[in-house]
Design a protein around this motif. Structure first.
Motif, PDB file in Angstrom:
ATOM      1  N   TYR A  91       0.870  -1.178   0.051  1.00  0.00           N
ATOM      2  CA  TYR A  91      -0.013   0.243  -0.167  1.00  0.00           C
ATOM      3  C   TYR A  91       0.762   1.128   0.015  1.00  0.00           C
ATOM      4  CZ  TYR A  91      -4.054  -3.020   0.759  1.00  0.00           C
ATOM      5  OH  TYR A  91      -4.802  -3.917   0.571  1.00  0.00           O
ATOM      6  N   ARG A  92       1.898   1.071   0.808  1.00  0.00           N
ATOM      7  CA  ARG A  92       2.951   2.450   0.853  1.00  0.00           C
ATOM      8  C   ARG A  92       3.427   2.504  -0.392  1.00  0.00           C
ATOM      9  NH1 ARG A  92       4.682   4.041   6.048  1.00  0.00           N
ATOM     10  NH2 ARG A  92       3.703   2.844   7.743  1.00  0.00           N
ATOM     11  N   ALA A  93       4.098   1.668  -1.232  1.00  0.00           N
ATOM     12  CA  ALA A  93       4.854   1.828  -2.635  1.00  0.00           C
ATOM     13  C   ALA A  93       3.673   2.315  -3.521  1.00  0.00           C
ATOM     14  CB  ALA A  93       5.243   0.534  -3.163  1.00  0.00           C
ATOM     15  N   VAL A  94       2.331   1.919  -3.653  1.00  0.00           N
ATOM     16  CA  VAL A  94       1.577   2.325  -4.582  1.00  0.00           C
ATOM     17  C   VAL A  94       1.249   4.059  -4.048  1.00  0.00           C
ATOM     18  CG1 VAL A  94      -1.020   2.148  -4.999  1.00  0.00           C
ATOM     19  CG2 VAL A  94       0.125   0.025  -4.965  1.00  0.00           C
ATOM     20  N   ALA A  95       1.009   4.124  -2.762  1.00  0.00           N
ATOM     21  CA  ALA A  95       0.848   5.547  -2.424  1.00  0.00           C
ATOM     22  C   ALA A  95       1.952   6.393  -2.852  1.00  0.00           C
ATOM     23  CB  ALA A  95       0.714   5.463  -0.840  1.00  0.00           C
ATOM     24  N   LEU A  96       3.180   5.926  -2.645  1.00  0.00           N
ATOM     25  CA  LEU A  96       4.303   6.976  -3.006  1.00  0.00           C
ATOM     26  C   LEU A  96       4.378   7.012  -4.543  1.00  0.00           C
ATOM     27  CD1 LEU A  96       7.000   8.145  -1.673  1.00  0.00           C
ATOM     28  CD2 LEU A  96       8.217   5.971  -2.648  1.00  0.00           C
ATOM     29  N   GLU A  97       4.292   6.099  -5.232  1.00  0.00           N
ATOM     30  CA  GLU A  97       4.062   6.082  -6.836  1.00  0.00           C
ATOM     31  C   GLU A  97       3.166   7.095  -7.281  1.00  0.00           C
ATOM     32  OE1 GLU A  97       6.526   4.663  -8.714  1.00  0.00           O
ATOM     33  OE2 GLU A  97       5.517   3.868 -10.414  1.00  0.00           O
ATOM     34  N   ALA A  98       1.988   6.884  -6.747  1.00  0.00           N
ATOM     35  CA  ALA A  98       0.785   7.741  -6.988  1.00  0.00           C
ATOM     36  C   ALA A  98       0.919   9.248  -6.844  1.00  0.00           C
ATOM     37  CB  ALA A  98      -0.768   7.473  -5.923  1.00  0.00           C
ATOM     38  N   VAL A  99       1.732   9.547  -5.778  1.00  0.00           N
ATOM     39  CA  VAL A  99       2.083  10.960  -5.272  1.00  0.00           C
ATOM     40  C   VAL A  99       3.260  11.387  -6.262  1.00  0.00           C
ATOM     41  CG1 VAL A  99       3.274  12.278  -3.613  1.00  0.00           C
ATOM     42  CG2 VAL A  99       1.712  10.678  -2.970  1.00  0.00           C
ATOM     43  N   GLU A 136       4.663  11.415   5.691  1.00  0.00           N
ATOM     44  CA  GLU A 136       4.019  11.815   4.451  1.00  0.00           C
ATOM     45  C   GLU A 136       3.388  10.491   4.097  1.00  0.00           C
ATOM     46  OE1 GLU A 136       7.078  13.223   4.839  1.00  0.00           O
ATOM     47  OE2 GLU A 136       6.112  14.769   5.911  1.00  0.00           O
ATOM     48  N   ALA A 137       4.463   9.306   3.546  1.00  0.00           N
ATOM     49  CA  ALA A 137       3.979   7.967   3.198  1.00  0.00           C
ATOM     50  C   ALA A 137       2.992   7.485   3.885  1.00  0.00           C
ATOM     51  CB  ALA A 137       5.399   7.251   3.022  1.00  0.00           C
ATOM     52  N   ASP A 138       3.094   7.560   5.552  1.00  0.00           N
ATOM     53  CA  ASP A 138       2.201   6.887   6.214  1.00  0.00           C
ATOM     54  C   ASP A 138       0.876   7.386   6.028  1.00  0.00           C
ATOM     55  OD1 ASP A 138       4.230   6.026   7.991  1.00  0.00           O
ATOM     56  OD2 ASP A 138       3.961   7.262   9.509  1.00  0.00           O
ATOM     57  N   LYS A 139       0.607   8.677   5.665  1.00  0.00           N
ATOM     58  CA  LYS A 139      -0.726   9.299   5.672  1.00  0.00           C
ATOM     59  C   LYS A 139      -1.234   8.850   4.329  1.00  0.00           C
ATOM     60  CE  LYS A 139      -0.774  13.693   7.924  1.00  0.00           C
ATOM     61  NZ  LYS A 139      -0.270  14.854   7.616  1.00  0.00           N
ATOM     62  N   ALA A 140      -0.275   8.892   3.276  1.00  0.00           N
ATOM     63  CA  ALA A 140      -0.508   8.586   1.972  1.00  0.00           C
ATOM     64  C   ALA A 140      -0.917   7.226   1.753  1.00  0.00           C
ATOM     65  CB  ALA A 140       0.524   8.984   0.770  1.00  0.00           C
ATOM     66  N   ALA A 141      -0.307   6.299   2.447  1.00  0.00           N
ATOM     67  CA  ALA A 141      -0.608   4.991   2.442  1.00  0.00           C
ATOM     68  C   ALA A 141      -2.093   4.676   3.196  1.00  0.00           C
ATOM     69  CB  ALA A 141       0.110   3.963   3.053  1.00  0.00           C
ATOM     70  N   ALA A 142      -2.418   5.269   4.031  1.00  0.00           N
ATOM     71  CA  ALA A 142      -3.668   5.041   4.729  1.00  0.00           C
ATOM     72  C   ALA A 142      -4.831   5.562   3.700  1.00  0.00           C
ATOM     73  CB  ALA A 142      -3.906   6.032   5.860  1.00  0.00           C
ATOM     74  N   ALA A 149      -0.275  10.998  15.243  1.00  0.00           N
ATOM     75  CA  ALA A 149      -0.385  10.612  13.745  1.00  0.00           C
ATOM     76  C   ALA A 149      -0.719   8.995  14.041  1.00  0.00           C
ATOM     77  CB  ALA A 149       1.023  10.785  13.353  1.00  0.00           C
ATOM     78  N   ILE A 150      -0.603   8.451  14.967  1.00  0.00           N
ATOM     79  CA  ILE A 150      -0.833   6.922  15.065  1.00  0.00           C
ATOM     80  C   ILE A 150      -2.379   6.810  15.299  1.00  0.00           C
ATOM     81  CG2 ILE A 150      -0.652   5.024  16.734  1.00  0.00           C
ATOM     82  CD1 ILE A 150       1.871   4.565  16.220  1.00  0.00           C
ATOM     83  N   GLU A 151      -2.696   7.738  16.361  1.00  0.00           N
ATOM     84  CA  GLU A 151      -4.092   7.557  16.345  1.00  0.00           C
ATOM     85  C   GLU A 151      -5.055   8.033  15.237  1.00  0.00           C
ATOM     86  OE1 GLU A 151      -7.031  10.540  19.382  1.00  0.00           O
ATOM     87  OE2 GLU A 151      -4.819  10.003  20.153  1.00  0.00           O
TER      88      GLU A 151
END
Ligand code: DC
Length: 230
Positions: free
Chosen positions: A49-57, A100-106, A182-184
């Motif tokens: 999910y993280r890799a897809v999010a990063l590539e999308a950004v 930033e990647a945490d947020k994008a992945a979520a 951020a975790i919350e």
């Protein structure tokens, strides 16, 4: 002779081990260690999910453009084996571990079509067994028939403390209070989304790792694995 047959059976039997739980519960370290003990592959589905999010950004896509992000997920070549994460040949192991990647992945993990594409891949990767797969929905959606299902948890405070001191998560100038916040937010996103929210599978073994050293968690899981192999 009988013993040899038993050993051969044990060696041949390749389990699917599902490890789910929220951020900072210790899934990564535990899943990696268990996979090493068993000679299994370790698949970190969060990294997908993280890799897809990063590539999308990087491609300038809007993270709520479900069709575009799902298309990207479908055509991208993603590998997460052996701790190195790459997408279309590009090593993103470190780049996907920023706030930033945490947020994008979520965000992309909320999109049903993206989940559909990645869940199908995860099933292809794991269906032969011999795999320790970690995520949020492995025991509930990806492999509801997994041989061993673990749900790792820890108090929100302890999870924030671990995350804040994890060197794999770069951009970590933020103090523990910011990490906790951020975790919350991510917990909320992961547990309230419409598709495959983080929940405990009815037949999962729940382990609260708050006060447990990693080795004790690994030992508990290895005991369950051995019971299954026997
Ligand atoms: O485990 P992680 O923090 O690297 O996961 C990144 C994001 O992806 C997080 O918001 C939860 C989500 N995720 C998911 O929805 N389903 C999975 N199987 C794995 C991760």
């Amino acid at each position: 002779m009988l013993f040899d047959l038993f050993v051969a059976f044990v060696v041949m039997k390749k389990l699917i081990i599902a490890i789910d739980g929220p951020s900072g519960a210790g899934k990564g370290t535990v899943a990696r260690t268990v996979s090493q003990h068993l000679g299994y592959r370790h698949i970190d589905t969060g990294a997908m999910y993280r890799a897809v999010a990063l590539e999308a950004v990087r491609d300038g896509l809007a993270l709520d453009d479900e069709r575009a992000v799902a298309e990207l997920a479908g055509r991208a070549e993603i590998t997460v084996d052996g701790g190195v994460v790459s997408i279309d040949g590009l090593d993103v192991t470190r780049a996907i571990r920023t706030p930033e990647a945490d947020k994008a992945a979520a965000s992309v993990a909320r999109l049903p079509q993206v989940r559909e594409v990645l869940v199908a891949r995860q099933r292809r990767i794991g269906r032969q067994g011999g795999v320790v797969m970690e995520g949020r929905d492995i025991g509930t959606v990806v492999f509801p028939d997994a041989d061993v299902k673990i749900y790792l948890d820890a108090s929100a405070e302890e999870r924030a403390r671990r995350r804040a001191s994890d060197p794999a998560h770069s951009g970590g100038q933020a103090g523990q209070a910011a990490v906790a916040e951020a975790i919350e937010a991510r917990d909320k996103s992961d547990t309230t989304r419409a598709v495959s929210p983080l929940t405990v599978a009815a037949d999962a073994v729940r382990i609260d790792t708050t006060a447990m050293p990693i080795q004790a968690v690994v030992d508990t899981i290895m005991k369950l694995v051995k019971e299954k192999l026997n």
